[in-house]
Every structure is written in C-alpha cells, then in structure tokens.
Design a protein around this motif. Structure first.
Motif, PDB file in Angstrom:
ATOM      1  N   SER A 117      -5.058 -16.366 -10.856  1.00 34.07           N
ATOM      2  CA  SER A 117      -3.840 -16.604 -10.084  1.00 34.07           C
ATOM      3  C   SER A 117      -3.586 -15.462  -9.109  1.00 34.07           C
ATOM      4  CB  SER A 117      -2.641 -16.792 -11.027  1.00 34.07           C
ATOM      5  OG  SER A 117      -2.477 -15.662 -11.862  1.00 34.07           O
ATOM      6  N   THR A 118      -3.924 -14.217  -9.522  1.00 36.07           N
ATOM      7  CA  THR A 118      -3.791 -13.078  -8.607  1.00 36.07           C
ATOM      8  C   THR A 118      -4.757 -13.209  -7.438  1.00 36.07           C
ATOM      9  OG1 THR A 118      -3.079 -11.605 -10.395  1.00 36.07           O
ATOM     10  CG2 THR A 118      -3.947 -10.573  -8.416  1.00 36.07           C
ATOM     11  N   VAL A 119      -5.998 -13.615  -7.736  1.00 35.50           N
ATOM     12  CA  VAL A 119      -6.986 -13.822  -6.677  1.00 35.50           C
ATOM     13  C   VAL A 119      -6.517 -14.912  -5.715  1.00 35.50           C
ATOM     14  CG1 VAL A 119      -9.303 -14.701  -6.210  1.00 35.50           C
ATOM     15  CG2 VAL A 119      -8.966 -12.979  -7.977  1.00 35.50           C
ATOM     16  N   ALA A 120      -6.006 -16.003  -6.274  1.00 36.12           N
ATOM     17  CA  ALA A 120      -5.542 -17.103  -5.423  1.00 36.12           C
ATOM     18  C   ALA A 120      -4.382 -16.666  -4.535  1.00 36.12           C
ATOM     19  CB  ALA A 120      -5.133 -18.292  -6.291  1.00 36.12           C
ATOM     20  N   LEU A 121      -3.416 -15.940  -5.120  1.00 37.44           N
ATOM     21  CA  LEU A 121      -2.260 -15.491  -4.339  1.00 37.44           C
ATOM     22  C   LEU A 121      -2.676 -14.446  -3.304  1.00 37.44           C
ATOM     23  CD1 LEU A 121       0.375 -15.192  -7.225  1.00 37.44           C
ATOM     24  CD2 LEU A 121       0.228 -16.990  -5.493  1.00 37.44           C
ATOM     25  N   GLY A 122      -3.559 -13.513  -3.704  1.00 36.40           N
ATOM     26  CA  GLY A 122      -4.005 -12.487  -2.764  1.00 36.40           C
ATOM     27  C   GLY A 122      -4.780 -13.071  -1.604  1.00 36.40           C
ATOM     28  N   ALA A 123      -5.658 -14.038  -1.893  1.00 30.91           N
ATOM     29  CA  ALA A 123      -6.421 -14.679  -0.818  1.00 30.91           C
ATOM     30  C   ALA A 123      -5.508 -15.469   0.102  1.00 30.91           C
ATOM     31  CB  ALA A 123      -7.489 -15.589  -1.420  1.00 30.91           C
ATOM     32  N   HIS A 124      -4.502 -16.130  -0.476  1.00 30.55           N
ATOM     33  CA  HIS A 124      -3.559 -16.898   0.341  1.00 30.55           C
ATOM     34  C   HIS A 124      -2.766 -15.970   1.260  1.00 30.55           C
ATOM     35  CE1 HIS A 124      -0.744 -20.042   1.445  1.00 30.55           C
ATOM     36  NE2 HIS A 124       0.257 -19.273   1.052  1.00 30.55           N
ATOM     37  N   LEU A 140      -5.659  -4.129  -7.015  1.00 35.55           N
ATOM     38  CA  LEU A 140      -5.371  -2.728  -7.293  1.00 35.55           C
ATOM     39  C   LEU A 140      -3.991  -2.555  -7.921  1.00 35.55           C
ATOM     40  CD1 LEU A 140      -5.989   0.299  -7.112  1.00 35.55           C
ATOM     41  CD2 LEU A 140      -5.070   0.257  -4.776  1.00 35.55           C
ATOM     42  N   MET A 141      -2.971  -3.185  -7.339  1.00 27.58           N
ATOM     43  CA  MET A 141      -1.611  -3.036  -7.857  1.00 27.58           C
ATOM     44  C   MET A 141      -1.481  -3.688  -9.228  1.00 27.58           C
ATOM     45  SD  MET A 141       1.175  -1.576  -7.068  1.00 27.58           S
ATOM     46  CE  MET A 141       2.922  -1.543  -7.438  1.00 27.58           C
ATOM     47  N   ASN A 142      -2.079  -4.861  -9.388  1.00 24.89           N
ATOM     48  CA  ASN A 142      -2.018  -5.541 -10.681  1.00 24.89           C
ATOM     49  C   ASN A 142      -2.646  -4.684 -11.774  1.00 24.89           C
ATOM     50  OD1 ASN A 142      -2.706  -9.032 -11.626  1.00 24.89           O
ATOM     51  ND2 ASN A 142      -1.737  -7.385 -12.726  1.00 24.89           N
ATOM     52  N   SER A 143      -3.794  -4.079 -11.461  1.00 24.48           N
ATOM     53  CA  SER A 143      -4.511  -3.293 -12.464  1.00 24.48           C
ATOM     54  C   SER A 143      -3.837  -1.952 -12.733  1.00 24.48           C
ATOM     55  CB  SER A 143      -5.954  -3.078 -12.003  1.00 24.48           C
ATOM     56  OG  SER A 143      -6.672  -2.305 -12.925  1.00 24.48           O
ATOM     57  N   ARG A 161       2.797  -8.052 -12.715  1.00 19.28           N
ATOM     58  CA  ARG A 161       1.848  -8.458 -11.678  1.00 19.28           C
ATOM     59  C   ARG A 161       2.592  -8.908 -10.428  1.00 19.28           C
ATOM     60  NH1 ARG A 161       1.219 -14.157 -11.563  1.00 19.28           N
ATOM     61  NH2 ARG A 161      -0.832 -13.894 -10.642  1.00 19.28           N
ATOM     62  N   PRO A 162       1.893  -8.994  -9.283  1.00 19.77           N
ATOM     63  CA  PRO A 162       2.477  -9.642  -8.099  1.00 19.77           C
ATOM     64  C   PRO A 162       2.464 -11.159  -8.307  1.00 19.77           C
ATOM     65  CG  PRO A 162       0.253  -8.858  -7.629  1.00 19.77           C
ATOM     66  CD  PRO A 162       0.577  -8.388  -9.006  1.00 19.77           C
ATOM     67  N   THR A 163       3.606 -11.774  -8.275  1.00 23.25           N
ATOM     68  CA  THR A 163       3.749 -13.184  -8.630  1.00 23.25           C
ATOM     69  C   THR A 163       3.774 -14.075  -7.389  1.00 23.25           C
ATOM     70  OG1 THR A 163       6.167 -13.013  -8.603  1.00 23.25           O
ATOM     71  CG2 THR A 163       5.035 -12.526 -10.680  1.00 23.25           C
ATOM     72  N   PRO A 419       1.403  -4.867  -2.902  1.00 21.89           N
ATOM     73  CA  PRO A 419       2.570  -5.719  -3.126  1.00 21.89           C
ATOM     74  C   PRO A 419       3.501  -5.148  -4.188  1.00 21.89           C
ATOM     75  CG  PRO A 419       0.676  -6.624  -4.259  1.00 21.89           C
ATOM     76  CD  PRO A 419       0.166  -5.462  -3.450  1.00 21.89           C
ATOM     77  N   PHE A 420       4.707  -5.698  -4.240  1.00 24.25           N
ATOM     78  CA  PHE A 420       5.617  -5.411  -5.348  1.00 24.25           C
ATOM     79  C   PHE A 420       5.061  -6.048  -6.621  1.00 24.25           C
ATOM     80  CE2 PHE A 420       8.426  -5.580  -1.566  1.00 24.25           C
ATOM     81  CZ  PHE A 420       8.979  -4.306  -1.628  1.00 24.25           C
ATOM     82  N   VAL A 421       5.578  -5.614  -7.759  1.00 26.21           N
ATOM     83  CA  VAL A 421       5.233  -6.249  -9.028  1.00 26.21           C
ATOM     84  C   VAL A 421       6.507  -6.485  -9.819  1.00 26.21           C
ATOM     85  CG1 VAL A 421       2.886  -5.338  -9.227  1.00 26.21           C
ATOM     86  CG2 VAL A 421       4.811  -3.992 -10.100  1.00 26.21           C
ATOM     87  N   THR A 422       6.455  -7.450 -10.689  1.00 25.56           N
ATOM     88  CA  THR A 422       7.550  -7.717 -11.613  1.00 25.56           C
ATOM     89  C   THR A 422       6.979  -8.432 -12.817  1.00 25.56           C
ATOM     90  OG1 THR A 422       9.758  -8.703 -11.839  1.00 25.56           O
ATOM     91  CG2 THR A 422       8.131  -9.943 -10.601  1.00 25.56           C
ATOM     92  N   ALA A 423       7.782  -8.584 -13.860  1.00 29.32           N
ATOM     93  CA  ALA A 423       7.330  -9.339 -15.026  1.00 29.32           C
ATOM     94  C   ALA A 423       7.089 -10.788 -14.617  1.00 29.32           C
ATOM     95  CB  ALA A 423       8.369  -9.257 -16.140  1.00 29.32           C
TER      96      ALA A 423
END
Length: 590
Positions: A117-124, A140-143, A161-163, A419-423
């Motif tokens: 889902s992170t890959v899909a959102l990042g690519a989008h 990077l931010m997620n990890s 994670r970035p949602t 990106p920002f991150v949140t739960a």
C-alpha cells in the motif's frame, strides 16, 4: 494514581494463576474425551496453545492493565505514559522470543500489507507531483519513523506510516505551492513546523482525554472512510489498466485482473483457515498466519507461468540506488550540488526556510490547522481501535505520548521532503489481531505484545531502498489485491457493515443478534442510513477542492452524536446501536 496502574490489584486477581488455568484445562479434557475420543489430537494441540497463553500472561509485570474492563480514560501525561510503559520493556523482548512464530507471521503479514500500500501510494503521488515526492521518500519515512517508534514509542503496535489521506494532503499542498508559485519543499518544511508545534501542544495539554468522547458512531464512519480509500485505490488501478486501446494491452490487463482477484480471494479464504474442519490445527494456524504472504508468493509465480504475458506484466519499480525520487537539472534547485546542465537526484534537504517568503509561511500556518485536526482524529481513533478491551492488550493504553512522538517525526521528515506519518487504519488494529493468540477451549485470548515484530516490519520495508531486487519480481496487480483486501477487512469488522447486511437482507431471512432485538428493525435501518449518509458526505468533501476540510467533518460528528442524535433515538436504542462490538473473528487478519 496514574491511569494505567489504577486497576493493578484487580487485574492481578482476575487473571487466573497457571495452576487454576490448568485445572480448568484438565476438566475440559475429560469432557472432550468422554464426548468424542476421536478429537483427542486436536485437543492436545489446543491444550498446548492454551498453556502458551498462560505463559504469555505470567511473563508480564504485576501491574497489568485489566483487559476485560472498559478502557481507562486517557488522563496520564506524556511523561507518565513513558514511565508506565518502561516497566514492560523487558517483557516486550521476552514475548518476541517465546512467540517467535507468531511474531514472524504477523510481521510478514503487516510487511506485505504495509509495503504494497505504501508502494502504491508513493507511486501514485510520484506521478501526480511530477516526481517531486515519490516512492523513495515514502519508503524511507515509513521505515525510519516506524523503527524509531517500535523501539521508543509507548504503543509499538500502532502502525505508523504515510496513509491514503496523507497522500491526498500532499497532493493538495503541491497544488497550493504551484498556485502560489512557491517551492513545494519549502512549503512542506514550513508546514511541518506549525504541524509539529500544534501536535506538541495537543499532546502536552492532555487533549487526548477527549478521545473518550468518540463512540462507535463516529469511529465506524471514519474507519469505513479510510478503508474505502484503500478499496478505491486498488479498484481504480485495476480499472485504469483496461483503458488501453489495443488488444494486447487488454489481454495483459485481463491477466492482471486475475492476479488481483487471486491475491484478494486467497487472502480472504486463508485468513479464515482456523474455522476449517479439515487439516490439523497447527497447519490451519500457519495458513491463517501467512495468508497474505502465501497469496503474494502464488500470484508472483503465476505471473511467470504464462510466457506470452509474463514479460509484459507490470512489476514494482524502485530507484536503482538510495536517492530521492526527483532528478533535477543543475542550477534548478538552490542547494543542488551538480554542474549546470547535468542530471542528479535532488539533495535530501532542498527547503530554504531562511529565505522563505511571508506568503509561504502564511499558507503553511493556515494549512497546518486542518492537517493537525486530521492527525488528531486519525491518531486518536487508531489508538482507540488498536486498544479496544476485546483485543486484550495487557500492557496499558496510551494516547498522549504516541501523539508527541508523531510530532517529532512530522517535524524532521518533511524537512527532507518526506511525507507526514500518522497511525494507520485499518493496519493498526489488524496488526494487533494478527498478534493475538487464542485457545480452542474458549479460554481468553491474549496478544503477543512486543517491539520486535513491529521493528521487523519497518526494517523489511526499508530494505528495498538498498536491495530493490527483493520485491521487483512482484507484479503491481498483486499490490492492488492487497489494497482491496486491507480495505475490505477493515470495513467488514465494523458494526456499520453488520447492520448494513441486516438492512439488505429480506425480512423473512433476517435474524437479528440478541442485543439488537431490543431495537425495532426500522430504527436500525434509520441509524445505519444516517451513518452511510455521513460517510458519503466525507467522500464529497474529500473529492472537492477543499479536501483538507474532511477533518472538520469528522470532528463535527462528535457534537452531532452528543447533541442531535439523542433527539431522534432514545437512550435504550443508542445503548444498543452505538455500543462497542467485537469483530466476528478475533483472528480475522492473523
């Protein structure tokens, strides 16, 4: 007395000691053998599982939080929460050692669910912003933020994670930067300054105590809204592949559709393996624990099985080396250390806050308000759903300190163009359920709470940045299947979904659960229709040019529930319709 230690004595008394638990177990064994001796092997497996559950409870410190009582209101301060959680640090690592298989299976499930889902959102986002923010920044931010939170956070089981909504926020910030003719990295960094300050103010002022005002009426709508974003992203990607004109692309798109359906359908089927009547219990547990992992592996193998289309199947694309997504021409970025006319990745810190215009700071200050509101609601609801009493977390319930940690991450990350991150919903409660252990004898279920499992999730997410070959073979269609599965699973665990099914069932086939029989079917349908209408309103605002204001819509649900709803539904009806419920299967996403 602090919030999480207040019930220490009662919690210690109510949890049965090992001898008592085993006496109960022996009594159940006698009855089982008398009724059906052929089930002896299954009983022995269940006995082993129950004994491990007892061991999980025994290894905790004495000041346990009572998981069977309602959640204690969040009244502790940030420092008190850190102090309370410190007592469980040793147990966190012992649990991971004692439950290594459960920790590994849950980590792999959440790795695939989060990574894809992170890959899909990042690519989008990379495509929508002309590579200014993309896949490298997301991974990077997620990890990095996730590993720090797993090691230092008070509730490490929260998935940081970035949602999907954050992706929408960043798209709107990019559009705002373009309309104001300002640099996106400077605007993002300036926004992070105000966002982090507001988050610190919320955390240290104790505003998280108002989270207890949120009822299922509010967080069911919010959870369905967030989960439907994942459904929308997965389905829209599938549909987009069929927009190609030539017949060859149509054939590949049809093959991709089959891969997506394979991942989704097999994940749904395997995660319910514990309820099967065939195969030994241990085998069924493994199939359920590794449902998504097995589905991804099978889909990847199938993508190479047909030679005609295997070369044309779209697969995950990552940068060849560890670098930002954007490649810039020398001189086009103030701090780019490249020669004129040459190409290179942008520097990680590309913002220029010192020379930022007053227009940039004003736009950042205004944008930070709805963003902070959304983070407060998202973090609060995720924390509530992640720490529900029926999930049986035994090491406390925390709100303030987790939000303060996010304030730190959301200051430094955007400074680097990340990106920002949140739960994350639905990942956070899904991760807790994936770590849950239960007994076939009806004994209490517990969660293998540790810091190792979430740390492993984030470590694996960061590895593709340095070794892209690890996931390059996975087809993009499998990503869509995971997105759809994650969204679907988060929705079907809500009371809104259960009532919707009852409303769509013909009257002569309806069998209302015992608690809901106290409310007329008409009133149940009216309550459900109101929630669906408000869910639709969230989507209308989200898709509009004022999409950031969706956080205000969610906040407005609280006074609507407290002031307006009692005028249309009496207290007895609300006590049934707006009461917490258990997910039909506590191992739903193991």
């Amino acid at each position: 007395m602090t919030g999480n230690a207040e019930h220490a004595d009662r919690a210690t008394q109510e949890i049965p000691p090992p001898d008592t638990a085993m006496d109960t177990l022996d009594h159940g064994q006698d009855e089982s053998v008398t009724a059906n001796t052929g089930k002896k092997s299954n009983f022995v497996e269940a006995s082993t599982s129950f004994s491990q559950d007892t061991q999980l409870v025994d290894e905790l410190p004495q000041n346990l939080h009572d998981a069977e009582t309602p959640v204690k209101l969040p009244t502790s301060s940030v420092l008190e929460e850190f102090s309370e959680r410190l007592a469980y640090c040793g147990a966190d690592y012992r649990t991971a050692f004692n439950w290594c298989s459960k920790s590994l299976s849950a980590a792999l499930f959440m790795f695939f669910a989060t990574l894809f889902s992170t890959v899909a959102l990042g690519a989008h986002l990379q495509q929508a912003t002309d590579n200014r923010i993309g896949l490298s920044e997301y991974l990077l931010m997620n990890s990095a933020a996730g590993m720090l939170h797993a090691l230092l956070g008070v509730q490490p089981l929260l998935i940081i994670r970035p949602t999907g909504p954050i992706t929408s926020i960043l798209m709107k910030l990019c559009a705002l930067a373009d309309s104001l003719s300002v640099d996106i990295y400077t605007l993002l960094a300036a926004t992070s300054v105000f966002v982090s300050l507001l988050m610190f103010a919320i955390a240290f002022s104790g505003l998280a105590r108002h989270i207890q005002r949120l009822t299922p009426f509010t967080y069911e709508i919010f959870a369905c809204f967030v989960c439907s974003i994942y459904l929308h992203n997965g389905i829209s990607d599938v549909v987009h592949r069929f927009t190609m004109d030539n017949l060859t692309n149509f054939g590949v798109s049809l093959f991709d559709l089959n891969l997506t359906l394979l991942v989704f359908g097999l994940s749904v089927k395997l995660q319910a393996a514990r309820q099967w009547r065939c195969l030994p219990l241990a085998v069924r547990a493994v199939l359920a624990d590794y449902a998504v992992t097995l589905s991804i592996g099978l889909a990847t193998l199938c993508s190479f099985a047909v030679d005609v289309v295997s070369a044309q199947v779209l697969r995950i694309h990552l940068p060849a080396s560890f670098a930002p997504s954007l490649e810039v021409t020398g001189g086009s970025v103030p701090f780019a250390d490249v020669s004129e006319g040459t190409q290179s990745a942008r520097p990680w810190y590309a913002a220029d806050l010192i020379h930022a215009s007053s227009r940039t700071w004003l736009a950042a200050a205004v944008a930070s308000v709805p963003i902070s509101f959304f983070f407060f609601m998202d973090q609060g609801i995720s924390s509530l759903l992640c720490q529900l009493p029926e999930l049986h977390l035994l090491r406390g319930h925390y709100y303030h300190a987790s939000f303060a940690c996010l304030g730190v991450f959301n200051f430094f990350g955007p400074m680097l163009g990340c990106p920002f991150v949140t739960a994350s919903l639905p990942h956070s409660p899904q991760f807790v359920r994936a770590l849950s252990t239960s007994s076939e004898l009806g004994g209490p279920s517990h969660v293998a709470e540790s810091r190792v499992a979430p740390f492993l999730v984030y470590l694996l997410i960061g590895l593709p940045l340095f070794v892209p070959k690890l996931i390059k073979a996975v087809p993009e269609a499998a990503i869509d299947g995971v997105l759809i599965f994650v969204g679907y699973d988060g929705i079907v665990c809500t009371g809104l979904w259960e009532r919707l099914l009852l409303c769509l069932t013909p009257k002569y086939d309806v069998f209302f659960p015992a608690p809901m029989r106290a409310v007329r079917a008409t009133r149940t349908r009216q309550y459900t229709l109101l929630q669906l209408s408000l869910l639709g309103l969230c989507w209308i605002v989200h898709l509009s040019p004022f999409g950031l204001a969706v956080s205000f819509v969610v906040v407005a649900l609280v006074p609507l529930r407290e002031v307006l709803l009692p005028r249309f539904f009496n207290e007895r009806e609300l006590s049934v319709l707006d009461s917490p419920r258990k997910c039909a299967d506590p191992q739903l996403v193991a």
